[in-house]
Design a protein around this motif. Structure first.
Motif, PDB file in Angstrom:
ATOM      1  N   LYS A 136       0.899  -1.089   0.028  1.00 19.31           N
ATOM      2  CA  LYS A 136       0.126   0.079   0.090  1.00 19.31           C
ATOM      3  C   LYS A 136       0.955   1.036   0.100  1.00 19.31           C
ATOM      4  CE  LYS A 136      -3.982   1.930   2.435  1.00 19.31           C
ATOM      5  NZ  LYS A 136      -5.010   1.691   3.496  1.00 19.31           N
ATOM      6  N   GLY A 137       0.606   2.190  -0.776  1.00 18.72           N
ATOM      7  CA  GLY A 137       1.280   3.231  -1.213  1.00 18.72           C
ATOM      8  C   GLY A 137       2.519   3.239  -2.076  1.00 18.72           C
ATOM      9  N   ASP A 138       2.759   2.138  -2.580  1.00 17.91           N
ATOM     10  CA  ASP A 138       3.812   2.160  -3.744  1.00 17.91           C
ATOM     11  C   ASP A 138       3.078   2.502  -5.043  1.00 17.91           C
ATOM     12  OD1 ASP A 138       5.381   0.925  -1.785  1.00 17.91           O
ATOM     13  OD2 ASP A 138       5.195  -1.173  -2.819  1.00 17.91           O
ATOM     14  N   LYS A 139       4.175   3.135  -5.928  1.00 16.80           N
ATOM     15  CA  LYS A 139       3.787   3.551  -7.375  1.00 16.80           C
ATOM     16  C   LYS A 139       4.155   2.343  -8.140  1.00 16.80           C
ATOM     17  CE  LYS A 139       4.458   8.675  -6.813  1.00 16.80           C
ATOM     18  NZ  LYS A 139       2.901   8.577  -7.119  1.00 16.80           N
ATOM     19  N   VAL A 140       3.225   2.052  -9.142  1.00  9.06           N
ATOM     20  CA  VAL A 140       3.508   1.070 -10.113  1.00  9.06           C
ATOM     21  C   VAL A 140       3.267   1.524 -11.568  1.00  9.06           C
ATOM     22  CG1 VAL A 140       2.513  -0.694  -8.540  1.00  9.06           C
ATOM     23  CG2 VAL A 140       0.901   0.521 -10.089  1.00  9.06           C
ATOM     24  N   GLN A 141       3.678   1.196 -12.443  1.00  7.02           N
ATOM     25  CA  GLN A 141       3.875   1.267 -13.810  1.00  7.02           C
ATOM     26  C   GLN A 141       2.767   0.290 -14.709  1.00  7.02           C
ATOM     27  OE1 GLN A 141       5.361   4.139 -15.054  1.00  7.02           O
ATOM     28  NE2 GLN A 141       6.102   4.441 -13.027  1.00  7.02           N
ATOM     29  N   SER A 142       2.427   0.574 -15.723  1.00  5.74           N
ATOM     30  CA  SER A 142       1.446  -0.179 -16.394  1.00  5.74           C
ATOM     31  C   SER A 142       2.375  -1.434 -17.097  1.00  5.74           C
ATOM     32  CB  SER A 142       1.053   0.447 -17.675  1.00  5.74           C
ATOM     33  OG  SER A 142       0.047  -0.253 -18.591  1.00  5.74           O
ATOM     34  N   GLY A 143       1.725  -2.624 -16.619  1.00  4.88           N
ATOM     35  CA  GLY A 143       2.165  -3.781 -16.954  1.00  4.88           C
ATOM     36  C   GLY A 143       3.019  -4.380 -16.071  1.00  4.88           C
ATOM     37  N   GLN A 144       3.258  -3.642 -14.920  1.00  5.09           N
ATOM     38  CA  GLN A 144       4.290  -4.199 -13.770  1.00  5.09           C
ATOM     39  C   GLN A 144       3.533  -5.441 -13.101  1.00  5.09           C
ATOM     40  OE1 GLN A 144       5.660  -0.946 -10.895  1.00  5.09           O
ATOM     41  NE2 GLN A 144       6.158  -2.467  -9.554  1.00  5.09           N
ATOM     42  N   ILE A 145       4.345  -6.493 -12.906  1.00  7.58           N
ATOM     43  CA  ILE A 145       3.933  -7.533 -11.845  1.00  7.58           C
ATOM     44  C   ILE A 145       3.557  -7.139 -10.359  1.00  7.58           C
ATOM     45  CG2 ILE A 145       4.283  -9.771 -11.143  1.00  7.58           C
ATOM     46  CD1 ILE A 145       6.000 -10.422 -13.554  1.00  7.58           C
ATOM     47  N   ILE A 146       2.232  -7.277  -9.988  1.00  8.10           N
ATOM     48  CA  ILE A 146       1.893  -6.839  -8.689  1.00  8.10           C
ATOM     49  C   ILE A 146       2.211  -8.105  -7.982  1.00  8.10           C
ATOM     50  CG2 ILE A 146      -0.230  -6.584  -7.273  1.00  8.10           C
ATOM     51  CD1 ILE A 146      -0.972  -4.718  -9.652  1.00  8.10           C
ATOM     52  N   ALA A 147       1.563  -9.403  -8.292  1.00  4.12           N
ATOM     53  CA  ALA A 147       1.788 -10.476  -7.556  1.00  4.12           C
ATOM     54  C   ALA A 147       2.009 -11.799  -8.512  1.00  4.12           C
ATOM     55  CB  ALA A 147       0.377 -10.868  -6.755  1.00  4.12           C
ATOM     56  N   GLU A 148       2.338 -12.869  -7.655  1.00  4.01           N
ATOM     57  CA  GLU A 148       2.864 -14.198  -8.404  1.00  4.01           C
ATOM     58  C   GLU A 148       2.085 -15.147  -7.529  1.00  4.01           C
ATOM     59  OE1 GLU A 148       6.893 -14.755  -8.708  1.00  4.01           O
ATOM     60  OE2 GLU A 148       7.169 -13.221 -10.370  1.00  4.01           O
ATOM     61  N   LEU A 149       1.347 -16.111  -8.280  1.00 12.53           N
ATOM     62  CA  LEU A 149       0.611 -17.046  -7.730  1.00 12.53           C
ATOM     63  C   LEU A 149       1.448 -18.703  -7.781  1.00 12.53           C
ATOM     64  CD1 LEU A 149      -3.100 -16.191  -8.937  1.00 12.53           C
ATOM     65  CD2 LEU A 149      -1.794 -15.213  -7.098  1.00 12.53           C
ATOM     66  N   ASP A 150       0.812 -19.308  -7.094  1.00 15.99           N
ATOM     67  CA  ASP A 150       1.598 -20.656  -7.255  1.00 15.99           C
ATOM     68  C   ASP A 150       1.029 -21.294  -8.485  1.00 15.99           C
ATOM     69  OD1 ASP A 150       2.489 -23.292  -6.904  1.00 15.99           O
ATOM     70  OD2 ASP A 150       1.846 -23.666  -4.876  1.00 15.99           O
ATOM     71  N   ASP A 151       1.719 -21.743  -9.355  1.00 15.92           N
ATOM     72  CA  ASP A 151       1.572 -22.420 -10.672  1.00 15.92           C
ATOM     73  C   ASP A 151       2.172 -23.800 -11.090  1.00 15.92           C
ATOM     74  OD1 ASP A 151       4.238 -21.719 -10.851  1.00 15.92           O
ATOM     75  OD2 ASP A 151       4.174 -20.832 -12.541  1.00 15.92           O
ATOM     76  N   ARG A 152       2.368 -24.438 -10.017  1.00 18.97           N
ATOM     77  CA  ARG A 152       2.935 -26.008 -10.202  1.00 18.97           C
ATOM     78  C   ARG A 152       2.233 -26.754 -10.892  1.00 18.97           C
ATOM     79  NH1 ARG A 152       5.275 -26.807  -4.258  1.00 18.97           N
ATOM     80  NH2 ARG A 152       3.291 -25.675  -3.748  1.00 18.97           N
ATOM     81  N   ASP A 153       0.763 -26.996 -10.348  1.00 14.83           N
ATOM     82  CA  ASP A 153      -0.069 -27.673 -10.882  1.00 14.83           C
ATOM     83  C   ASP A 153      -0.325 -27.204 -12.384  1.00 14.83           C
ATOM     84  OD1 ASP A 153      -1.371 -25.340 -10.284  1.00 14.83           O
ATOM     85  OD2 ASP A 153      -3.300 -26.213  -9.736  1.00 14.83           O
ATOM     86  N   LEU A 154      -0.484 -26.008 -12.767  1.00 15.52           N
ATOM     87  CA  LEU A 154      -0.718 -25.475 -14.085  1.00 15.52           C
ATOM     88  C   LEU A 154       0.508 -26.146 -14.944  1.00 15.52           C
ATOM     89  CD1 LEU A 154      -2.364 -22.049 -13.461  1.00 15.52           C
ATOM     90  CD2 LEU A 154      -3.515 -24.185 -14.092  1.00 15.52           C
TER      91      LEU A 154
END
Length: 371
Positions: free
Chosen positions: A36-54
């Motif tokens: 909260k409070g961070d600046k972000v750019q368009s397309g910047q990764i905000i979060a990564e989810l667990d993808d092992r099953d996929l």
């Protein structure tokens, strides 16, 4: 002088763009890359989810594509013509066996008629002939069935399998891409609802991103005053906690519906805010320009005693006989230390501008020289 006509209404600041960022799939948050409070750019990764099953499903889908493509190649390399040639060969063998059985039967029949062999031998020849004829019919029909089949249909079916396998692989790859959640535009993280380890879901936002480079003051204008407001008009916003601060802008939206509960029309005043002085949620008042009243009668604000909460008041005039005369007036716009007078006085009337408070009608007055 010419007076700008305005409408004032309570307003709240919103961002030009705002989005609650949710996951497209349900999966645990492996890493949360903003706070909260961070600046972000368009397309910047905000979060990564667990993808092992996929990832495992993607490998399985890729194998299915390879298998489907191999099957297509096998069919296109003339598997069906090979089967036809094999069936044609079996028919030739069956035909030869039938001819031989027929000749053997004819000879034994002749010998039986001459009394050279018993009837039992003739019956055996009849059985062999019937079996040879049946084998011939089976071979003939098998060849006709293969010839009636279309290799083109087989190829189309195989191509369809390839397309299905590729589409499934593309779906899995898209879902793998959904495990990397990005910002749709540049802005700031104004709310944070989840943390690493939480289960991200499509119906629950992880963070809220807002773009405040252009702030929007959403004003609630009374229905009866909104008719003169139009898009493109000048407007300004004054925060309730800002001493003398006013932020100019332009009207960008005038809602075409009236709020049935408040009987107001929502109007958006869009304000440049690259310096970030206006924050989301700030409350204040928006002033919206609705037109210009040319040649209006105006007097200094200090000359008018205005009844609070109304557009009525009174001024004191300098009468011809050297006495103060009280005059009821209807006020209009207040601007730059002046007030517009809609009725009650006319241009050129001598209005007392100092010492009006406490001055009673009929009081003897003397004008300063030159006034």
């Amino acid at each position: 002088e010419d007076v700008q006509l305005t409408v004032s209404a309570p307003a709240t600041i919103f961002g030009q763009q705002q989005a609650g960022i949710c996951s497209r799939i349900t999966a645990p948050i492996r890493r949360l890359l903003v706070r909260k409070g961070d600046k972000v750019q368009s397309g910047q990764i905000i979060a990564e989810l667990d993808d092992r099953d996929l990832v495992a499903q993607r490998e399985e889908a890729a194998s299915a594509v390879v298998e489907a493509e191999a099957n297509l190649q096998r069919i296109m390399l003339a598997t069906l013509p090979t089967d036809i040639e094999k069936a044609r060969g079996q028919l030739t063998i069956a035909e030869a066996a039938l001819n031989q059985a027929q000749k053997f039967y004819d000879r034994r029949k002749q010998l039986f008629e001459q009394g050279a062999i018993p009837q039992r031998d003739l019956l055996v020849s009849e059985t062999d002939l019937a079996q040879a004829r049946a084998n011939y019919e089976v071979a003939r029909r098998s060849l006709e069935l293969l010839q009636s089949q279309s290799q083109e249909k087989e190829v189309l079916a195989a191509k369809s399998k390839v397309q299905q396998a590729r589409a499934h692989l593309e779906l899995i790859e898209t879902q793998v891409g959904f495990t990397r959640i990005t910002s749709p535009f540049s802005g700031s993280v104004t709310e944070q609802y989840m943390f690493a380890g939480d289960m991200a879901k499509p119906d629950a936002p992880i963070v809220t991103v807002m773009n405040l480079d252009r702030a929007v003051a959403r004003a609630q204008v009374p229905d009866e005053e909104a008719s003169g407001v139009h898009a493109g008009a000048y407007c300004s916003f004054t925060p309730s906690d800002g001493v003398g601060a006013s932020f100019p802008g332009r009207v960008s939206v005038v809602n075409q519906a009236v709020d049935p509960a408040r009987r107001t029309v929502e109007v958006w005043c869009e304000i440049p805010n690259s310096d970030g002085r206006l924050r989301a949620g700030a409350f204040g008042h928006a002033v919206l320009v609705t037109g210009v009243a040319r040649g209006s009668v105006v007097v200094p604000l200090s000359a008018v005693q205005i009844v609070e909460g109304s557009h009525r008041g009174w001024v004191m005039l300098a009468g011809d006989k050297g006495t103060a005369i009280k005059r009821e007036v209807e006020t209009g716009e207040i601007f730059n230390g002046k007030v517009q007078i809609k009725s009650g006085v006319s241009a050129g009337d001598p209005v007392i501008v100092e010492g009006v408070y406490g001055l009673t009608e009929g009081t003897q007055i003397r004008l300063k020289e030159g006034k």
